[in-house]
Scaffold this active site. Structure first.
Site, PDB file in Angstrom:
ATOM      1  N   GLN A 185       1.347  49.503   8.477  1.00  5.89           N
ATOM      2  CA  GLN A 185       0.649  48.686   9.473  1.00  5.89           C
ATOM      3  C   GLN A 185       1.628  47.991  10.413  1.00  5.89           C
ATOM      4  O   GLN A 185       1.321  47.789  11.599  1.00  5.89           O
ATOM      5  CB  GLN A 185      -0.253  47.661   8.775  1.00  5.89           C
ATOM      6  CG  GLN A 185      -1.320  48.282   7.888  1.00  5.89           C
ATOM      7  CD  GLN A 185      -2.129  49.335   8.612  1.00  5.89           C
ATOM      8  OE1 GLN A 185      -2.597  49.113   9.733  1.00  5.89           O
ATOM      9  NE2 GLN A 185      -2.295  50.487   7.980  1.00  5.89           N
ATOM     10  N   GLU A 186       2.801  47.636   9.915  1.00  7.49           N
ATOM     11  CA  GLU A 186       3.834  47.085  10.797  1.00  7.49           C
ATOM     12  C   GLU A 186       4.131  48.064  11.924  1.00  7.49           C
ATOM     13  O   GLU A 186       4.283  47.675  13.095  1.00  7.49           O
ATOM     14  CB  GLU A 186       5.116  46.803  10.014  1.00  7.49           C
ATOM     15  CG  GLU A 186       5.020  45.678   8.996  1.00  7.49           C
ATOM     16  CD  GLU A 186       6.331  45.480   8.270  1.00  7.49           C
ATOM     17  OE1 GLU A 186       7.390  45.500   8.936  1.00  7.49           O
ATOM     18  OE2 GLU A 186       6.315  45.302   7.035  1.00  7.49           O
ATOM     19  N   ASN A 233       8.944  38.804  16.427  1.00  2.67           N
ATOM     20  CA  ASN A 233       9.367  39.192  15.087  1.00  2.67           C
ATOM     21  C   ASN A 233       8.185  39.811  14.358  1.00  2.67           C
ATOM     22  O   ASN A 233       7.024  39.485  14.635  1.00  2.67           O
ATOM     23  CB  ASN A 233       9.876  37.973  14.315  1.00  2.67           C
ATOM     24  CG  ASN A 233      10.569  38.353  13.009  1.00  2.67           C
ATOM     25  OD1 ASN A 233      11.023  39.488  12.846  1.00  2.67           O
ATOM     26  ND2 ASN A 233      10.655  37.410  12.092  1.00  2.67           N
ATOM     27  N   HIS A 243       6.721  40.342  10.456  1.00  5.07           N
ATOM     28  CA  HIS A 243       6.880  39.775   9.114  1.00  5.07           C
ATOM     29  C   HIS A 243       5.886  40.438   8.169  1.00  5.07           C
ATOM     30  O   HIS A 243       4.709  40.579   8.521  1.00  5.07           O
ATOM     31  CB  HIS A 243       6.624  38.262   9.158  1.00  5.07           C
ATOM     32  CG  HIS A 243       6.653  37.604   7.823  1.00  5.07           C
ATOM     33  ND1 HIS A 243       7.771  37.595   7.035  1.00  5.07           N
ATOM     34  CD2 HIS A 243       5.678  36.947   7.124  1.00  5.07           C
ATOM     35  CE1 HIS A 243       7.496  36.948   5.903  1.00  5.07           C
ATOM     36  NE2 HIS A 243       6.239  36.557   5.936  1.00  5.07           N
ATOM     37  N   GLY A 295      15.668  50.376  10.011  1.00  4.63           N
ATOM     38  CA  GLY A 295      15.205  50.587  11.379  1.00  4.63           C
ATOM     39  C   GLY A 295      13.920  51.368  11.520  1.00  4.63           C
ATOM     40  O   GLY A 295      13.692  52.014  12.546  1.00  4.63           O
ATOM     41  N   THR A 331      10.028  30.907  16.944  1.00  7.39           N
ATOM     42  CA  THR A 331      10.361  29.527  17.267  1.00  7.39           C
ATOM     43  C   THR A 331      11.287  29.012  16.165  1.00  7.39           C
ATOM     44  O   THR A 331      11.632  29.747  15.231  1.00  7.39           O
ATOM     45  CB  THR A 331       9.101  28.654  17.343  1.00  7.39           C
ATOM     46  OG1 THR A 331       8.403  28.725  16.083  1.00  7.39           O
ATOM     47  CG2 THR A 331       8.176  29.116  18.460  1.00  7.39           C
ATOM     48  N   ASN A 384      10.897  50.147  11.902  1.00  4.90           N
ATOM     49  CA  ASN A 384      10.116  49.559  12.995  1.00  4.90           C
ATOM     50  C   ASN A 384      10.728  49.894  14.351  1.00  4.90           C
ATOM     51  O   ASN A 384      10.007  50.077  15.338  1.00  4.90           O
ATOM     52  CB  ASN A 384       9.992  48.047  12.808  1.00  4.90           C
ATOM     53  CG  ASN A 384       8.793  47.666  11.962  1.00  4.90           C
ATOM     54  OD1 ASN A 384       7.667  48.040  12.271  1.00  4.90           O
ATOM     55  ND2 ASN A 384       9.026  46.930  10.891  1.00  4.90           N
ATOM     56  N   ARG A 418      26.353  29.689  13.267  1.00  7.29           N
ATOM     57  CA  ARG A 418      25.202  30.464  13.732  1.00  7.29           C
ATOM     58  C   ARG A 418      25.135  30.458  15.259  1.00  7.29           C
ATOM     59  O   ARG A 418      24.788  31.466  15.887  1.00  7.29           O
ATOM     60  CB  ARG A 418      23.922  29.875  13.134  1.00  7.29           C
ATOM     61  CG  ARG A 418      22.682  30.731  13.332  1.00  7.29           C
ATOM     62  CD  ARG A 418      21.473  30.080  12.677  1.00  7.29           C
ATOM     63  NE  ARG A 418      21.648  29.911  11.255  1.00  7.29           N
ATOM     64  CZ  ARG A 418      21.380  30.843  10.341  1.00  7.29           C
ATOM     65  NH1 ARG A 418      20.928  32.022  10.731  1.00  7.29           N
ATOM     66  NH2 ARG A 418      21.559  30.603   9.064  1.00  7.29           N
ATOM     67  N   MET A 444      17.565  40.243   9.710  1.00 13.77           N
ATOM     68  CA  MET A 444      17.534  39.267   8.622  1.00 13.77           C
ATOM     69  C   MET A 444      18.383  38.034   8.917  1.00 13.77           C
ATOM     70  O   MET A 444      19.183  37.583   8.094  1.00 13.77           O
ATOM     71  CB  MET A 444      17.996  39.932   7.327  1.00 13.77           C
ATOM     72  CG  MET A 444      17.245  41.213   6.978  1.00 13.77           C
ATOM     73  SD  MET A 444      15.451  40.988   6.936  1.00 13.77           S
ATOM     74  CE  MET A 444      15.298  40.016   5.438  1.00 13.77           C
TER      75      MET A 444
END
Length: 221
Positions: A177-178, A111, A113, A16, A145, A18, A69, A94
């Site tokens: 950087q995220e 999101n 990445h 966590g 998407t 981010n 799912r 994830m």
């Protein structure tokens, strides 16, 4: 026009960090947002404790308890709707969403990445970048998407690959950087400055004038 804070639902699976970057940006006054709920598909995710320390509601929805799912996504969607969430943030989540979630939040799922999309999709982006000998890696915020890390790109940050880098060292610098670009992408959404045109995201009101020089690695003498 002074726009109200955007109501966030944050999806996590792990530490966590981010999520913490978003919380910190809100506390600094850099981001007008309210985290209405943090959802994890793992009960042992450390990010849940981060949320609880700040008085944020949490919910564990374990994907293994659902036969499909789509069934998992329906449970997530119902929980998000109960909290009137406007924008869903995948911050180290994830799992891939099915059409159940994508259709319910079109252009409203972000999101982060640890790669420069569309290159190096999936969970081993840093390792794959090193194996191919790239000179510049980085991270990407995009609208989710169908597919793996292929949605319209909002923001990217470039990170040079340094001599002697291994996966953990490169990942740590990318993560820094995220933590910068994810809150900024949310801020652009809250300000109403993001517009999706086909596969591109247009950032409205970008400043003109001079721009940073190209990042060249190794540098030219």
């Amino acid at each position: 026009m002074d726009r109200p804070p955007v109501k966030l639902g944050v999806m996590i699976s792990g530490s966590g960090t981010n999520l913490q970057a978003i919380i910190d940006a809100i506390l600094r006054g850099d981001l007008k947002a309210e985290i209405r709920l943090v959802i994890s598909n793992r009960a042992d995710a450390q990010g849940l404790e981060r949320a609880r320390r700040h008085g944020i509601q949490t919910q564990v929805i374990e994907h293994r308890k659902f036969p499909t799912r789509e069934d998992f996504d329906r449970a997530v969607l119902a929980t998000l709707n109960q909290r009137s969430v406007e924008l869903v943030i995948c911050a180290g989540f994830m799992r891939l969403f099915s059409a159940v979630m994508l259709d319910a939040f079109p252009g409203r799922i972000m999101n982060i990445h640890p790669g420069l999309s569309p290159a190096f999709p999936g969970i081993h982006a840093q390792r794959d970048a090193l194996e191919l000998g790239v000179k510049i890696a980085g991270c990407t915020v995009f609208f989710v998407t169908a597919g793996v890390d292929v949605g319209p790109i909002i923001l990217q940050a470039a990170v040079p690959v340094l001599p002697g880098d291994d996966e953990s060292r490169l990942a740590a610098r990318i993560l820094q950087q995220e933590h910068r670009i994810l809150p900024h992408a949310i801020r652009l959404f809250q300000q109403g400055r993001l517009e999706i045109e086909g596969r591109r995201v247009i950032v409205k009101g970008e400043p003109g004038g001079t721009h940073p020089p190209p990042l060249i690695n190794p540098p030219i003498d």
